[in-house]
Write a protein that holds these residues in place. Structure first.
Motif, short mmCIF file in Angstrom:
data_model
loop_
_atom_site.label_atom_id
_atom_site.label_comp_id
_atom_site.label_asym_id
_atom_site.label_seq_id
_atom_site.Cartn_x
_atom_site.Cartn_y
_atom_site.Cartn_z
N SER A 1 0.80 -1.23 0.00
CA SER A 1 0.00 0.00 0.00
C SER A 1 0.83 1.27 0.00
N ALA A 2 2.15 1.14 0.13
CA ALA A 2 2.99 2.33 0.28
C ALA A 2 3.58 2.78 -1.05
N PRO A 3 3.82 4.08 -1.19
CA PRO A 3 4.52 4.58 -2.38
C PRO A 3 6.02 4.38 -2.23
N CYS A 4 6.74 4.40 -3.33
CA CYS A 4 8.20 4.31 -3.26
C CYS A 4 8.76 5.59 -2.64
N HIS A 5 9.78 5.42 -1.85
CA HIS A 5 10.35 6.56 -1.12
C HIS A 5 11.81 6.26 -0.83
N SER A 6 12.66 7.25 -0.89
CA SER A 6 14.06 7.06 -0.53
C SER A 6 14.69 8.42 -0.28
N VAL A 7 15.24 8.60 0.90
CA VAL A 7 15.89 9.87 1.22
C VAL A 7 17.33 9.84 0.72
#
Length: 522
Positions: free
Chosen positions: A153-159
């Motif tokens: 359910s989560a979007p892709c994300h990367s700091v």
């Protein structure tokens, strides 16, 4: 010219970003028959980061994981830092009280755990009350697998990692002499240590690495990142079972693994160990008890190539290794074993190790003068979390004191003689327990042993040996003592022998502190 073009902060997260593109269609993970490609692994880790972000995890927050060697554990090593958070890997064999202490001390906001730990997690969280972290259960039935639902359910994300010396992970020591200490790993150290492990063990994109070493232990000696860096395949194994290990070696094309000495011994003499059956040589890294000539010969017959390593939690895993010279291959097996028993030299990113006296001065490099092993380099911790005084004691002069006693040889190779607390002083004579254990291992009936001190009215203390025999073997104390008298000084021969199973940690290390207590009658 802008300095930006020649500097990029080092982080092991970059290994997955690269392999997700370069090795997109290659198999990254095999877990209970399920195969995941590198492209899929990259997306899942970015979604894990997105899911953690959605749960309120901010850069610098701590995320704890209580997982076996599963795909979720591999993903945590990338997804958690992608969220900018600090990974806290928990030893799966701890008690609820110990879990509660680490969760409180680390300040973990989220705990991802395997469903098999639900009961002990609930008990640990009860100790924490309102300070308890939010939990995410993994490995449940498909309809209620919270971990999979979070990723789906989560979007892709990367700091972006901007500080390579920022904290990447917290690894807690065993705490056998007090409360466990949180060892702070940094991105730079993990990046460089991963490359050192890949280089020294010969990992390539064709490698298949079997996860027998727990990933919670020193972040698996940085191999979650090392294997990923080269685009190799992680073969997950949830428990250490010799039969299952041999099954994986025979059928899954495994090329590499790491294991405690006790696991190596179990493999060597297991019923499924058949000389000549392996299709390709398998490289095994092991640390702790040095290999005996008998074990070296047996492993050679089975097609298993052993590499002797040395390190601690504070050094990101292996800091030293017995860097093997090709011309040593022609030496007699006993001489090869003597050389391979040495912990060796620093890996390619380590500073040269030292052996120092109580004043911090180097002892003579004569192979006899003993001192404490001191280390420094890129693969040393930032320090102990929330414990400035313990950090100061461990690093009094810019060199980390390991607590291990060793000698330095003229060729610059180091050999561990004992833990400082394991040196037995009997009648004024120093007895290195490792030397006695090596002598015991030469008896063909012995599987493994541990030698500790017991109080003695006349001598102050005397050596006591706890011995495990190979299956089907019998051996008396008198016969073993006589065997030892031909190999070591009589005062070094244990005064008592106790036969049976040895207590061990989750990583397979013998718990000498428990045996010392037993020897003192406590």
């Amino acid at each position: 010219m802008s300095s930006d073009i020649n500097f990029e902060p080092l982080t092991p997260v970059s290994f997955l970003r690269r392999s997700g593109r370069v090795h997109a269609d290659r198999v990254a993970v095999i877990d209970e028959g399920r195969e995941t490609t590198y492209a899929q692994l990259l997306e899942r880790c970015e979604r894990l980061a997105g899911g953690l972000n959605g749960l309120g995890v901010a850069p610098g927050d701590r995320v704890a994981v209580l997982l076996h060697n599963t795909q979720a554990m591999v993903e945590a090593h990338f997804g958690v830092p992608m969220a900018g958070a600090v990974l806290v890997s928990l030893n799966t064999r701890l008690s609820a009280t110990e879990f509660a202490y680490i969760l409180e001390h680390s300040g973990a906001r989220i705990l991802i755990h395997d469903v098999c730990f639900t009961s002990v997690v609930a008990e640990a969280l009860a100790h924490l009350g309102s300070a308890a972290p939010r939990t995410v259960a993994a490995g449940g039935r498909e309809a209620d697998d919270e971990y999979e639902q979070l990723i789906a359910s989560a979007p892709c994300h990367s700091v972006s990692i901007t500080d390579e010396r920022g904290m990447l992970a917290l690894n807690y020591t065993s705490g056998t002499t007090g409360k466990p200490k949180g060892v702070m790993y940094h991105h730079r150290g993990a990046y460089l240590q991963s490359l050192a492990m890949a280089l020294h063990t010969g990992l390539t994109s064709e490698s298949r690495y079997l996860w027998t070493l727990p990933m919670f232990h020193c972040n698996g000696w940085c191999f979650p990142w090392a294997v990923t860096a080269v685009g190799g395949t992680h073969v997950c194994q949830r428990r250490v079972d010799p039969g299952e290990i041999w099954g994986a070696l025979y059928t899954l094309g495994v090329t590499h693994m790491n294991a405690a000495p006790t696991v190596v011994s179990m493999l060597a003499w297991h019923k499924d160990a058949v000389p000549g059956k392996l299709q390709r040589k398998v490289r095994i890294g092991t640390g702790g008890a040095p290999p005996t000539p008998v074990l070296l010969a047996r492993m050679g017959e089975l097609g298993l190539d052993m590499m002797h390593l040395y390190g601690l939690t504070e050094t990101f895993g292996p800091s030293l290794l017995c860097d093997w010279h090709p011309d040593w291959n022609g030496l007699p097996l006993d001489e090869q074993a003597r050389l391979k028993a040495r912990q060796g030299v620093g890996n390619v990113i380590s500073e040269t190790a030292r052996v120092v006296d109580e004043h911090g001065q180097d002892v003579p490099a004569d192979g006899r003068s003993m001192g404490e092993i001191a280390l420094r380099g890129n693969n040393l911790m930032l320090g102990y979390y929330r414990d400035v005084e313990a950090t100061r004691r461990a690093c009094p002069d810019g060199w980390f004191r390991t607590g291990d006693v060793g000698v330095m040889y003229p060729d610059g190779y180091l050999e561990l003689r004992d833990r400082s607390k394991d040196v037995i002083i009997s009648g004024g004579e120093n007895i290195a327990s490792v030397e006695v254990e090596q002598a015991i291992a030469t008896h063909p009936a012995v599987l493994e042993s541990a030698v500790v001190a017991a109080p003695d009215e006349k001598w102050g203390e005397v050596p006591v040996a706890y011995v495990t025999l190979r299956d089907g073997e019998t051996l008396s104390a008198d016969v073993l003592a006589e065997h030892l008298r031909k190999r070591i000084a009589r005062y070094k021969v244990p005064k008592y022998f106790v036969f049976g199973e040895l207590p061990k940690t989750a990583t397979g290390k013998i718990q000498k502190f428990a045996l010392r207590s037993r020897a003192r009658g406590q």
